[in-house]
Design a protein around this motif. Sequence first.
Motif, short mmCIF file in Angstrom:
data_model
loop_
_atom_site.label_atom_id
_atom_site.label_comp_id
_atom_site.label_asym_id
_atom_site.label_seq_id
_atom_site.Cartn_x
_atom_site.Cartn_y
_atom_site.Cartn_z
N VAL A 1 21.25 35.48 9.04
CA VAL A 1 20.10 35.92 8.31
C VAL A 1 18.89 36.32 8.90
CG1 VAL A 1 18.74 35.17 6.10
CG2 VAL A 1 20.96 34.24 6.40
N VAL A 2 18.07 37.25 8.38
CA VAL A 2 16.76 37.73 8.87
C VAL A 2 15.78 37.42 7.59
CG1 VAL A 2 15.25 39.58 9.52
CG2 VAL A 2 17.77 39.45 10.31
N TYR A 3 14.72 36.51 8.05
CA TYR A 3 13.63 36.38 7.22
C TYR A 3 12.45 36.88 7.66
CZ TYR A 3 16.48 31.99 5.94
OH TYR A 3 17.41 31.12 5.58
N HIS A 4 11.71 37.47 6.65
CA HIS A 4 10.35 38.04 6.84
C HIS A 4 9.36 36.67 6.59
CE1 HIS A 4 11.53 41.97 6.95
NE2 HIS A 4 12.09 41.97 5.91
N ARG A 5 8.17 36.93 6.92
CA ARG A 5 7.46 35.75 7.21
C ARG A 5 7.23 35.08 5.89
NH1 ARG A 5 2.81 34.26 10.25
NH2 ARG A 5 1.12 33.04 9.39
N ASP A 6 6.96 35.70 4.78
CA ASP A 6 6.82 35.05 3.44
C ASP A 6 7.98 34.32 2.95
OD1 ASP A 6 4.24 36.08 3.36
OD2 ASP A 6 4.90 37.67 1.98
N ASP A 7 9.29 34.97 3.34
CA ASP A 7 10.29 34.26 2.94
C ASP A 7 10.73 32.82 3.79
OD1 ASP A 7 11.11 35.99 0.91
OD2 ASP A 7 12.25 37.28 2.50
N TYR A 8 10.31 32.80 5.05
CA TYR A 8 10.37 31.84 5.88
C TYR A 8 9.50 30.73 5.36
CZ TYR A 8 11.29 29.27 10.28
OH TYR A 8 11.80 28.36 11.08
N ALA B 1 20.80 32.18 13.06
CA ALA B 1 22.26 32.28 13.17
C ALA B 1 22.93 30.94 13.13
CB ALA B 1 22.64 33.11 14.28
N PRO B 2 23.51 30.86 12.16
CA PRO B 2 24.50 29.53 12.24
C PRO B 2 25.29 29.37 13.47
CG PRO B 2 25.62 30.82 10.61
CD PRO B 2 24.47 31.58 11.40
N LEU B 3 25.60 28.28 14.30
CA LEU B 3 26.54 27.60 15.22
C LEU B 3 27.62 27.40 14.56
CD1 LEU B 3 23.89 26.35 17.69
CD2 LEU B 3 25.23 28.56 18.00
N HIS B 4 28.74 28.29 14.31
CA HIS B 4 29.78 27.97 13.50
C HIS B 4 31.01 28.07 14.25
CE1 HIS B 4 31.10 27.20 9.27
NE2 HIS B 4 32.22 28.13 9.53
N ALA B 5 31.75 27.00 14.22
CA ALA B 5 33.02 26.79 15.22
C ALA B 5 34.05 25.90 14.37
CB ALA B 5 32.76 26.28 16.42
N ALA C 1 22.04 25.54 14.54
CA ALA C 1 21.51 26.97 14.29
C ALA C 1 20.84 27.53 15.42
CB ALA C 1 20.59 26.84 13.08
N ILE C 2 20.82 28.73 15.64
CA ILE C 2 19.88 29.41 16.46
C ILE C 2 18.72 30.13 15.73
CG2 ILE C 2 19.60 30.99 18.37
CD1 ILE C 2 22.65 30.92 18.79
N VAL C 3 17.38 29.99 16.26
CA VAL C 3 16.40 30.46 15.38
C VAL C 3 15.59 31.37 16.53
CG1 VAL C 3 14.32 30.14 14.11
CG2 VAL C 3 16.12 28.38 14.02
N VAL C 4 15.51 32.55 16.10
CA VAL C 4 14.59 33.32 17.01
C VAL C 4 13.53 34.11 16.40
CG1 VAL C 4 14.65 35.58 18.52
CG2 VAL C 4 16.65 34.03 18.39
N TRP C 5 12.38 33.94 16.90
CA TRP C 5 11.14 34.27 16.43
C TRP C 5 10.62 35.66 17.14
CZ3 TRP C 5 11.42 29.02 17.03
CH2 TRP C 5 11.78 28.39 15.85
N ASP D 1 24.22 42.11 14.37
CA ASP D 1 25.76 41.76 14.65
C ASP D 1 25.71 41.19 16.10
OD1 ASP D 1 26.48 43.17 12.22
OD2 ASP D 1 26.44 45.04 13.32
N LEU D 2 24.85 41.86 17.15
CA LEU D 2 24.78 41.37 18.53
C LEU D 2 24.57 39.68 18.18
CD1 LEU D 2 24.87 41.49 21.60
CD2 LEU D 2 22.53 41.75 21.40
N MET D 3 23.71 39.08 17.52
CA MET D 3 23.29 37.48 17.44
C MET D 3 24.51 37.00 16.84
SD MET D 3 21.54 34.98 17.76
CE MET D 3 20.09 35.69 18.26
N ARG D 4 25.08 37.52 15.85
CA ARG D 4 26.34 37.06 15.25
C ARG D 4 27.63 36.71 16.53
NH1 ARG D 4 27.77 40.72 12.20
NH2 ARG D 4 26.44 40.08 10.41
N GLN D 5 27.80 37.60 17.40
CA GLN D 5 28.62 37.50 18.55
C GLN D 5 28.21 36.49 19.51
OE1 GLN D 5 29.17 41.30 20.39
NE2 GLN D 5 29.11 42.45 18.58
N ILE D 6 26.67 36.57 19.66
CA ILE D 6 26.18 35.50 20.80
C ILE D 6 26.36 33.88 20.07
CG2 ILE D 6 24.02 34.67 21.78
CD1 ILE D 6 23.19 37.38 22.10
#
Length: 812
Positions: free
Chosen positions: A358-365, A389-393, A400-404, A418-423
């Motif tokens: 999921v991508v959050y904009h500032r206000d949503d976050y 991105a959830p760490l789902h296995a 979770a991975i959180v990138v700002w 899509d790339l983050m989903r693969q990572i």
Amino acid sequence: MDPSDVENADPAGAFRGATSVSGAGPGGRPPAFDGLAAAVLDDRGTVVGWTGTAQDLTGFCADEVHGRPVRELVADLPHDPRRAAHVPATGRVRLRHQCGNTIDVTFRTTRVSGSADFLVLAAPTPHVADHRHGAALLRALSAQNRITIALHDTDLTTVQTNAMPDTPDGRPIQPGARLGDVLCAEDAESIEAVLRQVLETGAPVIHRNQRVSWRHHPARRHALSLSAFRLEDTRGRPAGVAALYIDDTDQLRARRQLDLAHAVAERVGGSLDVVRTAHDLADALVPTFGDLAAVDLADAVFDGDEPAERLGGGDPHLRNAALAPATADWPPGIQRGNLVPSLSDHPLLRRFQHGETVVYHRDDYIALIGGPHSAEQFLPHDIQAVMVAPLHARGLTLGAIVVWRTGPSESFTADEVDLMRQIASRGALAIDNARRYTREYRAAVALQQRLLPPATTDTPAAETAGVYLPTDRGGGTSGDWYDAIPLPALRLALVAGDVIGRGIPASATMGRLRAAIQTLADLELEPDELLTRLADLVQRLAAEAPPGDHDVMGATCLYAVYDPVTRRCAMASAGHPPPVLVRPDGSAEAVDIVPGPPLAVCGMPYETTTIDVEPGSVLALYTDGLVQQAAHDVCDGLQRLTDALATSCRPGRALEETGRILLDQLVDEAPRDDATLLLARTRAVPANDTARWRIPADPAAVSDARAWATRHLTAWGLDDLLFPTELIVSELVTNAIRHGRPPAELRLIRHHVLVCEVTDSNTSQPRLRRARTTDEGGRGLFLIAQLAERWGCRHGQNRKTIWSEQPIARAH
């Protein structure tokens, strides 16, 4: 020339039939030519005007051609009186040169306004062709979407360009603009420096990578490939700079995403430590993918357990495991080890909990983490977008991975999601592997530690301290162990061993071997005999193991027995490194022991080595993980251990503290193998607390033995033990005289127990049995078993000893 003929000029016209033969000026070289050659013809085709450029082209001066028909200057033109005055609008002919050669030219004619005269412009055909091809090339380049061409004059002002800045109105850049009018100041200065160097040196620049931003949109960075070359006039003088910009933004983004995926594949998963794996994952994402990154893991994951499934808002039970970069100015609420705050039941949170990136904009976050007040604690400064991105296995959400992205950064694109989903998928598998290893590792360590004896013991023979350090490598524990086993007659058995293999199987094998050694030690066998029987046991265990595990079933072992009465230590080794003896004066050396084969090998003998040990000495038994480090071989490691023991084994320092100091000094930060150390500070029974009496081979000596024992017990103040001791001595001496072989000996030892021993040369094993009512004998050992707290029999070379123990404390 009839004007009507000019208006209806035929492209071939009067010059039809002229051939396209290239000419050259003097010396066979094309003439110097700065501009178009121009001439003026009257309506009859006579030359009435001649320019200097026409003279440069043909070599004829104005006086030589004035008043002459232009046809005379054209070579190989067939004579046709009907077309004498016909001048075509355009064409290609060969002109005569004054030197006799011809020049292939292309011309165009036009009527002079307000006059009957015609202006003729001509240029060498190769020049015209170059111009046409250059113009066609320029048009083709200008039509390309990804290629921007710009022509600059000598002061780098834009003369012509097809650049279309990414502006709302989409207007092209107008001639006369400078790079600083379009690009950010820093980027414009950088490119102008390159163009100026090309203009001054003439050396072209090919495929120079350049990152730029438009002035009106500084957050969006474009990757350009810049090629530039100098423009020159026909005399070779600088006339400007041509620059070609190829937009490589998409290609660069794709390449960087591929590089990032490759970096994650290389860096993540190399460690079986959960936190280390999280660090590797966060470090791989910054700064390539985002400005800041965090990896949060469920509390259960740190302990190797499976996290519970959670939906909706509330406490996510997540804890920060890694931050990148670690040196960033993180807000107070985001620190290593901190809990993630309670979250609002936001629709985007539900998507995350169902496995979506999921991508959050500032206000949503801000709404997600609890509003503006929480933002001060949990929101990094100047963020623009957040990707979670959830760490789902294996059906588990491990974290979770959180990138700002902060400052003037672009938002996340669909490709990046899509790339983050693969990572995240790869990262989740690596973390899950580390989690499962952590669970198995902790189970193996717990089992190993449960199977080990108490860390410290205190016996009449010695005080001991054992230290165990498990490896943190991927293989798990390796079954190293130590033991201190009290034996009859105040003696103490010391053991150190190392099982082949790792993990729970190694710990289980270690437990079986330790139990076997304790059982064999109770039989009071000599060290070499005990190792022989233990090797037989290992062979049986190997035969019971699955077919693939036969070759990895084995162990090394050192078994030593210290006698505080004789102050001697007997030991034998089954492929194990030798012990180190530290004497009371501080000198230390490895014991010169003859090592036998490891316990997996049968058919080879073991040899017992016996040494004298002064009271207050320290015996150090260890496993090879203590001496076999990455930077040292075994011999160097043994010398380091010996030197460290000589320095650290101080009389006033506790052995447990000494052991910890030695491990800190000798073991690498990331040990390759388990390391164990057993330290034993020896004691001695004073000579006046022992008594020996040689037993004559005479039945009448039984009464003398009782009297001898009574005198010593009275001298020791053990009057309360006189009666049971007289009975025990009578039975043991009687059996030695009646059933044993000389020589025989009676020995008494006083400590916290009273030990009574009778040794003879008959190796047969005495047996305890219940005598029948009518039997005259057979009650001796039964009587001893009733009077003594413990009794037993041990065998030596060509002798046996029957002993009993009575607690002295019970007598008071």
